[in-house]
Motif scaffolding. Sequence first.
Motif, mmCIF file in Angstrom:
data_model
loop_
_atom_site.group_PDB
_atom_site.id
_atom_site.type_symbol
_atom_site.label_atom_id
_atom_site.label_comp_id
_atom_site.label_asym_id
_atom_site.label_seq_id
_atom_site.Cartn_x
_atom_site.Cartn_y
_atom_site.Cartn_z
ATOM 1 N N LEU A 154 0.818 -1.214 0.000
ATOM 2 C CA LEU A 154 0.000 0.000 0.000
ATOM 3 C C LEU A 154 0.852 1.264 0.000
ATOM 4 O O LEU A 154 0.436 2.296 -0.526
ATOM 5 C CB LEU A 154 -0.946 0.002 1.204
ATOM 6 N N ALA A 155 2.037 1.188 0.580
ATOM 7 C CA ALA A 155 2.932 2.351 0.612
ATOM 8 C C ALA A 155 3.399 2.744 -0.789
ATOM 9 O O ALA A 155 3.846 3.870 -1.008
ATOM 10 C CB ALA A 155 4.131 2.063 1.509
ATOM 11 N N ASP A 156 3.275 1.837 -1.745
ATOM 12 C CA ASP A 156 3.694 2.112 -3.124
ATOM 13 C C ASP A 156 2.662 2.921 -3.910
ATOM 14 O O ASP A 156 2.941 3.343 -5.024
ATOM 15 C CB ASP A 156 3.980 0.791 -3.871
ATOM 16 N N PHE A 157 1.472 3.134 -3.339
ATOM 17 C CA PHE A 157 0.451 3.929 -4.024
ATOM 18 C C PHE A 157 0.960 5.342 -4.246
ATOM 19 O O PHE A 157 1.502 5.962 -3.336
ATOM 20 C CB PHE A 157 -0.808 4.035 -3.149
ATOM 21 N N THR A 158 0.746 5.875 -5.430
ATOM 22 C CA THR A 158 1.026 7.290 -5.648
ATOM 23 C C THR A 158 -0.157 8.081 -5.101
ATOM 24 O O THR A 158 -1.274 7.552 -4.979
ATOM 25 C CB THR A 158 1.205 7.613 -7.146
ATOM 26 N N LYS A 159 0.055 9.323 -4.790
ATOM 27 C CA LYS A 159 -1.008 10.176 -4.250
ATOM 28 C C LYS A 159 -2.211 10.245 -5.207
ATOM 29 O O LYS A 159 -3.354 10.090 -4.763
ATOM 30 C CB LYS A 159 -0.447 11.567 -3.940
ATOM 31 N N PRO A 160 -2.001 10.450 -6.534
ATOM 32 C CA PRO A 160 -3.152 10.501 -7.438
ATOM 33 C C PRO A 160 -3.955 9.194 -7.467
ATOM 34 O O PRO A 160 -5.187 9.224 -7.478
ATOM 35 C CB PRO A 160 -2.530 10.796 -8.808
ATOM 36 N N VAL A 161 -3.280 8.053 -7.472
ATOM 37 C CA VAL A 161 -3.985 6.762 -7.483
ATOM 38 C C VAL A 161 -4.742 6.574 -6.176
ATOM 39 O O VAL A 161 -5.909 6.161 -6.159
ATOM 40 C CB VAL A 161 -3.005 5.590 -7.741
ATOM 41 N N TYR A 162 -4.090 6.891 -5.074
ATOM 42 C CA TYR A 162 -4.721 6.797 -3.751
ATOM 43 C C TYR A 162 -5.984 7.653 -3.691
ATOM 44 O O TYR A 162 -7.048 7.189 -3.265
ATOM 45 C CB TYR A 162 -3.712 7.221 -2.675
ATOM 46 N N HIS B 236 -7.825 8.946 -6.169
ATOM 47 C CA HIS B 236 -8.866 8.518 -7.119
ATOM 48 C C HIS B 236 -9.565 7.252 -6.628
ATOM 49 O O HIS B 236 -10.794 7.164 -6.641
ATOM 50 C CB HIS B 236 -8.273 8.316 -8.510
ATOM 51 N N SER B 237 -8.791 6.296 -6.157
ATOM 52 C CA SER B 237 -9.376 5.036 -5.671
ATOM 53 C C SER B 237 -10.228 5.282 -4.432
ATOM 54 O O SER B 237 -11.321 4.714 -4.302
ATOM 55 C CB SER B 237 -8.275 4.013 -5.367
ATOM 56 N N SER B 238 -9.761 6.126 -3.517
ATOM 57 C CA SER B 238 -10.543 6.458 -2.322
ATOM 58 C C SER B 238 -11.869 7.120 -2.720
ATOM 59 O O SER B 238 -12.924 6.813 -2.147
ATOM 60 C CB SER B 238 -9.763 7.398 -1.397
ATOM 61 N N TYR B 239 -11.815 8.002 -3.708
ATOM 62 C CA TYR B 239 -13.028 8.673 -4.183
ATOM 63 C C TYR B 239 -14.015 7.658 -4.767
ATOM 64 O O TYR B 239 -15.216 7.703 -4.473
ATOM 65 C CB TYR B 239 -12.659 9.732 -5.236
ATOM 66 N N GLN B 240 -13.511 6.733 -5.575
ATOM 67 C CA GLN B 240 -14.383 5.715 -6.178
ATOM 68 C C GLN B 240 -15.041 4.850 -5.102
ATOM 69 O O GLN B 240 -16.223 4.521 -5.190
ATOM 70 C CB GLN B 240 -13.586 4.824 -7.132
ATOM 71 N N ILE B 241 -14.285 4.475 -4.089
ATOM 72 C CA ILE B 241 -14.823 3.668 -2.988
ATOM 73 C C ILE B 241 -15.921 4.441 -2.264
ATOM 74 O O ILE B 241 -16.996 3.904 -1.979
ATOM 75 C CB ILE B 241 -13.689 3.237 -2.029
ATOM 76 N N ALA B 242 -15.662 5.714 -1.987
ATOM 77 C CA ALA B 242 -16.657 6.543 -1.300
ATOM 78 C C ALA B 242 -17.944 6.648 -2.121
ATOM 79 O O ALA B 242 -19.048 6.531 -1.570
ATOM 80 C CB ALA B 242 -16.082 7.929 -1.012
ATOM 81 N N GLN B 243 -17.821 6.838 -3.416
ATOM 82 C CA GLN B 243 -19.008 6.955 -4.264
ATOM 83 C C GLN B 243 -19.817 5.664 -4.258
ATOM 84 O O GLN B 243 -21.052 5.695 -4.243
ATOM 85 C CB GLN B 243 -18.612 7.345 -5.701
ATOM 86 N N ARG B 244 -19.138 4.522 -4.268
ATOM 87 C CA ARG B 244 -19.839 3.226 -4.177
ATOM 88 C C ARG B 244 -20.575 3.119 -2.841
ATOM 89 O O ARG B 244 -21.705 2.654 -2.779
ATOM 90 C CB ARG B 244 -18.855 2.065 -4.304
ATOM 91 N N LEU B 245 -19.902 3.524 -1.767
ATOM 92 C CA LEU B 245 -20.518 3.479 -0.438
ATOM 93 C C LEU B 245 -21.782 4.324 -0.404
ATOM 94 O O LEU B 245 -22.834 3.872 0.074
ATOM 95 C CB LEU B 245 -19.517 3.971 0.617
ATOM 96 N N ALA C 278 -11.953 -1.013 1.177
ATOM 97 C CA ALA C 278 -10.611 -1.514 0.881
ATOM 98 C C ALA C 278 -10.245 -1.256 -0.568
ATOM 99 O O ALA C 278 -11.116 -1.211 -1.437
ATOM 100 C CB ALA C 278 -10.540 -3.021 1.161
ATOM 101 N N PHE C 279 -8.977 -1.097 -0.803
ATOM 102 C CA PHE C 279 -8.488 -1.048 -2.178
ATOM 103 C C PHE C 279 -8.497 -2.471 -2.717
ATOM 104 O O PHE C 279 -8.323 -3.435 -1.957
ATOM 105 C CB PHE C 279 -7.087 -0.447 -2.228
ATOM 106 N N ILE D 152 -16.347 -2.968 0.229
ATOM 107 C CA ILE D 152 -16.452 -2.076 -0.931
ATOM 108 C C ILE D 152 -15.043 -1.703 -1.384
ATOM 109 O O ILE D 152 -14.246 -1.196 -0.594
ATOM 110 C CB ILE D 152 -17.252 -0.814 -0.586
ATOM 111 N N THR D 153 -14.761 -1.967 -2.659
ATOM 112 C CA THR D 153 -13.490 -1.558 -3.249
ATOM 113 C C THR D 153 -13.800 -0.564 -4.383
ATOM 114 O O THR D 153 -14.962 -0.302 -4.673
ATOM 115 C CB THR D 153 -12.702 -2.749 -3.846
ATOM 116 N N GLU D 154 -12.748 -0.062 -5.007
ATOM 117 C CA GLU D 154 -12.960 0.855 -6.125
ATOM 118 C C GLU D 154 -13.561 0.149 -7.338
ATOM 119 O O GLU D 154 -14.101 0.790 -8.236
ATOM 120 C CB GLU D 154 -11.646 1.574 -6.500
ATOM 121 N N GLU D 155 -13.514 -1.189 -7.370
ATOM 122 C CA GLU D 155 -14.002 -1.953 -8.513
ATOM 123 C C GLU D 155 -15.321 -2.654 -8.275
ATOM 124 O O GLU D 155 -16.045 -2.964 -9.221
ATOM 125 C CB GLU D 155 -12.962 -2.980 -8.942
#
Length: 189
Positions: A15-23, A25-34, A157-158, A179-182
């Motif tokens: 998880l530490a390898d996530f770039t800020k933009p990917v982190y 965007h993925s967090s936003y997608q998870i929130a929208q699903r929630l 979760a991612f 709930i994940t981004e996918e």
Amino acid sequence: MKEKKQIRKQMQQHLADFTKPVYEHSSYQIAQRLFAESFWKEANTISITISRMPEVDTYQIIRRAWEEKKTVVVPKCYPADRTMVFRALMAFNELESVFYGLYEPIEEITVAVEKKDIDLMIVPGLAFTKRGERLGFGGGYYDRYLEGYGGKKIALAFQQQIVPSLPVERHDILLQNIITEEETLEING
């Protein structure tokens, strides 16, 4: 125990390898699903942790809950006996930094909320299976707290945090959704 420690370490490194933009965007997608889920829409009181990188960003979720006039409760941990109490959070300035850089509610200005009054429990973790098993951060706080909890138990979760299997113990509590981004995993059982 050793296997759990190894999985925790590997997942934290991954998880530490996530770039800020990917982190972000993925967090936003998870929130929208929630936000689209009926259990979110129907919940009046939601428990959630204050996230730290690289956990799914919960700040945006907390803000949305406040906008929707939901009660947000966050955990206050007591390391001496490894217990926790959820306290209502009305603003981010009601938080203080405690051990390991975690943010928790300031007891003097927040109110405790009983377990029975929490509709939706968003449970943190490092790794999860599609069967609803979870690997936490090692303190056992949530497994103890969730005993006897009758409300909805979910995780955010991612996709990379979904693993084929985890070492499971008798006291481990299963989740009902992840709930994940996918995808939104619904666990039957």
